[in-house]
Design a protein around this motif. Sequence first.
Motif, PDB file in Angstrom:
ATOM      1  N   LEU A 214       0.854  -1.175   0.000  1.00 40.34           N
ATOM      2  CA  LEU A 214       0.000   0.000   0.000  1.00 40.34           C
ATOM      3  C   LEU A 214       0.893   1.230   0.000  1.00 40.34           C
ATOM      4  O   LEU A 214       1.705   1.421   0.905  1.00 40.34           O
ATOM      5  N   LEU A 215       0.759   2.038  -1.027  1.00 40.38           N
ATOM      6  CA  LEU A 215       1.514   3.280  -1.147  1.00 40.38           C
ATOM      7  C   LEU A 215       0.609   4.434  -0.742  1.00 40.38           C
ATOM      8  O   LEU A 215      -0.449   4.646  -1.349  1.00 40.38           O
ATOM      9  N   ILE A 216       0.991   5.165   0.295  1.00 41.53           N
ATOM     10  CA  ILE A 216       0.193   6.279   0.800  1.00 41.53           C
ATOM     11  C   ILE A 216       0.958   7.577   0.580  1.00 41.53           C
ATOM     12  O   ILE A 216       2.133   7.676   0.931  1.00 41.53           O
ATOM     13  N   THR A 217       0.286   8.556  -0.007  1.00 47.46           N
ATOM     14  CA  THR A 217       0.878   9.891  -0.140  1.00 47.46           C
ATOM     15  C   THR A 217      -0.175  10.941   0.204  1.00 47.46           C
ATOM     16  O   THR A 217      -1.380  10.711   0.047  1.00 47.46           O
ATOM     17  N   GLY A 218       0.301  12.082   0.670  1.00 44.01           N
ATOM     18  CA  GLY A 218      -0.591  13.203   0.927  1.00 44.01           C
ATOM     19  C   GLY A 218      -0.863  13.960  -0.354  1.00 44.01           C
ATOM     20  O   GLY A 218       0.039  14.140  -1.188  1.00 44.01           O
ATOM     21  N   ALA A 219      -2.083  14.413  -0.526  1.00 36.96           N
ATOM     22  CA  ALA A 219      -2.466  15.101  -1.763  1.00 36.96           C
ATOM     23  C   ALA A 219      -1.638  16.355  -2.017  1.00 36.96           C
ATOM     24  O   ALA A 219      -1.455  16.767  -3.170  1.00 36.96           O
ATOM     25  N   LEU A 220      -1.131  16.972  -0.942  1.00 35.80           N
ATOM     26  CA  LEU A 220      -0.352  18.202  -1.084  1.00 35.80           C
ATOM     27  C   LEU A 220       1.110  17.929  -1.422  1.00 35.80           C
ATOM     28  O   LEU A 220       1.865  18.864  -1.693  1.00 35.80           O
ATOM     29  N   ASP A 221       1.499  16.684  -1.413  1.00 34.35           N
ATOM     30  CA  ASP A 221       2.873  16.268  -1.704  1.00 34.35           C
ATOM     31  C   ASP A 221       2.943  15.782  -3.151  1.00 34.35           C
ATOM     32  O   ASP A 221       2.991  14.587  -3.425  1.00 34.35           O
ATOM     33  N   GLU A 222       2.960  16.733  -4.079  1.00 33.26           N
ATOM     34  CA  GLU A 222       2.851  16.386  -5.501  1.00 33.26           C
ATOM     35  C   GLU A 222       4.013  15.520  -5.978  1.00 33.26           C
ATOM     36  O   GLU A 222       3.823  14.597  -6.778  1.00 33.26           O
ATOM     37  N   LYS A 223       5.207  15.806  -5.510  1.00 33.28           N
ATOM     38  CA  LYS A 223       6.380  15.036  -5.949  1.00 33.28           C
ATOM     39  C   LYS A 223       6.210  13.560  -5.618  1.00 33.28           C
ATOM     40  O   LYS A 223       6.402  12.683  -6.492  1.00 33.28           O
ATOM     41  N   PHE A 224       5.836  13.254  -4.376  1.00 32.96           N
ATOM     42  CA  PHE A 224       5.753  11.853  -3.986  1.00 32.96           C
ATOM     43  C   PHE A 224       4.460  11.195  -4.451  1.00 32.96           C
ATOM     44  O   PHE A 224       4.410   9.967  -4.568  1.00 32.96           O
ATOM     45  N   CYS A 225       3.450  11.978  -4.739  1.00 33.52           N
ATOM     46  CA  CYS A 225       2.267  11.405  -5.396  1.00 33.52           C
ATOM     47  C   CYS A 225       2.648  10.864  -6.773  1.00 33.52           C
ATOM     48  O   CYS A 225       2.236   9.765  -7.167  1.00 33.52           O
ATOM     49  N   ALA A 226       3.464  11.615  -7.505  1.00 32.71           N
ATOM     50  CA  ALA A 226       3.907  11.186  -8.829  1.00 32.71           C
ATOM     51  C   ALA A 226       4.807   9.956  -8.726  1.00 32.71           C
ATOM     52  O   ALA A 226       4.697   9.022  -9.535  1.00 32.71           O
ATOM     53  N   ILE A 227       5.703   9.943  -7.732  1.00 30.25           N
ATOM     54  CA  ILE A 227       6.579   8.789  -7.541  1.00 30.25           C
ATOM     55  C   ILE A 227       5.759   7.542  -7.224  1.00 30.25           C
ATOM     56  O   ILE A 227       5.989   6.460  -7.785  1.00 30.25           O
ATOM     57  N   ALA A 228       4.790   7.672  -6.314  1.00 28.83           N
ATOM     58  CA  ALA A 228       3.969   6.524  -5.930  1.00 28.83           C
ATOM     59  C   ALA A 228       3.142   6.008  -7.101  1.00 28.83           C
ATOM     60  O   ALA A 228       2.950   4.799  -7.245  1.00 28.83           O
ATOM     61  N   ALA A 229       2.651   6.904  -7.941  1.00 32.85           N
ATOM     62  CA  ALA A 229       1.884   6.474  -9.114  1.00 32.85           C
ATOM     63  C   ALA A 229       2.759   5.640 -10.047  1.00 32.85           C
ATOM     64  O   ALA A 229       2.316   4.614 -10.588  1.00 32.85           O
ATOM     65  N   ARG A 230       4.007   6.064 -10.230  1.00 28.22           N
ATOM     66  CA  ARG A 230       4.941   5.291 -11.064  1.00 28.22           C
ATOM     67  C   ARG A 230       5.237   3.940 -10.423  1.00 28.22           C
ATOM     68  O   ARG A 230       5.308   2.913 -11.108  1.00 28.22           O
ATOM     69  N   MET A 231       5.429   3.928  -9.117  1.00 27.09           N
ATOM     70  CA  MET A 231       5.705   2.679  -8.421  1.00 27.09           C
ATOM     71  C   MET A 231       4.545   1.700  -8.557  1.00 27.09           C
ATOM     72  O   MET A 231       4.743   0.513  -8.844  1.00 27.09           O
ATOM     73  N   ALA A 232       3.332   2.205  -8.350  1.00 26.15           N
ATOM     74  CA  ALA A 232       2.152   1.339  -8.415  1.00 26.15           C
ATOM     75  C   ALA A 232       1.984   0.730  -9.800  1.00 26.15           C
ATOM     76  O   ALA A 232       1.504  -0.409  -9.942  1.00 26.15           O
ATOM     77  N   ALA A 233       2.379   1.472 -10.834  1.00 24.11           N
ATOM     78  CA  ALA A 233       2.269   0.957 -12.198  1.00 24.11           C
ATOM     79  C   ALA A 233       3.269  -0.162 -12.475  1.00 24.11           C
ATOM     80  O   ALA A 233       3.048  -0.995 -13.352  1.00 24.11           O
ATOM     81  N   LEU A 234       4.360  -0.185 -11.715  1.00 24.68           N
ATOM     82  CA  LEU A 234       5.424  -1.174 -11.943  1.00 24.68           C
ATOM     83  C   LEU A 234       5.319  -2.389 -11.033  1.00 24.68           C
ATOM     84  O   LEU A 234       5.792  -3.469 -11.379  1.00 24.68           O
TER      85      LEU A 234
END
Length: 269
Positions: A214-234
Motif C-alpha cells: 500500500l503506497l500512501i501519499t498526501g495530496a499536497l505532496d505532488e512530488k511523492f504522489c507522482a513517484i507513488a503512481a509510477r511505483m504502483a504501475a510497476l
Amino acid sequence: MKISLNDIALHVTLAGAGPPLLLLHGFTGNGQTWQPLVPALAARHAMVMVDLIGHGASDAPADPARYAIEQCVVDLLALLDHFGIERVDLCGYSMGGRIGLLLAAGAPERVGRQILIGASPGLADPAERAARLASDEALAERIEREGLAWFVDYWAAQPLFASQQRLPEQVRAAQRAQRLAGSAHGYANALRGMSVGRQPSLWAALPAIVTPTLLITGALDEKFCAIAARMAALMPHAQHVIVPNAGHAAHLEQPEEVARLIGNFLAGS
C-alpha cells in the motif's frame, strides 16, 4: 527497551497485541513518531516501533559507514530474529519506507504486507545520485558545525513540510521534541550512510517485488504522489491511495485516516 545486536543497541517500543507490525520512521524521527496511530492499530497488531541507528535513544556510532542502508536492513532482520518473528508486516515513512522496501526486496520471505508512506525506490540516474550525495554530505558537515538546535529548526522549515504549519501547536512542539531527542552527529552520519544518493536504486527491481504493498501519499505532496503512481504501475501487487489535506507526512497530518487505511489493508480489505 534497548536491544543489542550487530555491535550496536537499538531502542524499541512495543505496543498492542496480534500479528507483528514493524514501524520505521523517517529521517530525524524516532519510534514515538507512530504514537498517533497506536490507539487505532494496537488492538489488532503487536506494534514494534524502532529508533533507527543515529536516531532517538538508539546508538549513534562515529563511523558513517555503519549507517549504510544495507546494514540497516541486516540490523532489522537481526531484530526480528531477537523477537522470534519469522514474518512481519511493515510500515515505513520516507527514509523508513526506503529501508522497508529494500528489506522486502532482499528478504521477501520475511515480509507479509508493506505500507510505504511518502517513500521512493531511490534515484535511477547516476548523476542525480551523485548530486544528492554531495548535497547530503554538505548538509551533514553543516549539522556538525552549527549544532542540533540549528538543524532541527532548519529541517522543519523545508518546503517539503510546509503543510505541517497548519497542525496544532502541541503537535508541532511534540515533533520538535522528538527531533531534539536525537544527536547532531547521529543525524549527520545518517544523512551520509542512508542518503538516497548512496542507496541502490530499486526502480528496476519493482516488477519483481510481489509483496502486497500500500503506497500512501498526501495530496499536497505532488512530488511523492507522482513517484507513488509510477511505483504502483510497476509493482504487481501495489495500490496507491492519496490522503486529502495532507503533505509528505500523511500519518502525522491525518493520523485517523492513515490508521484506517493501514488497518483495512492489513486486514485484507
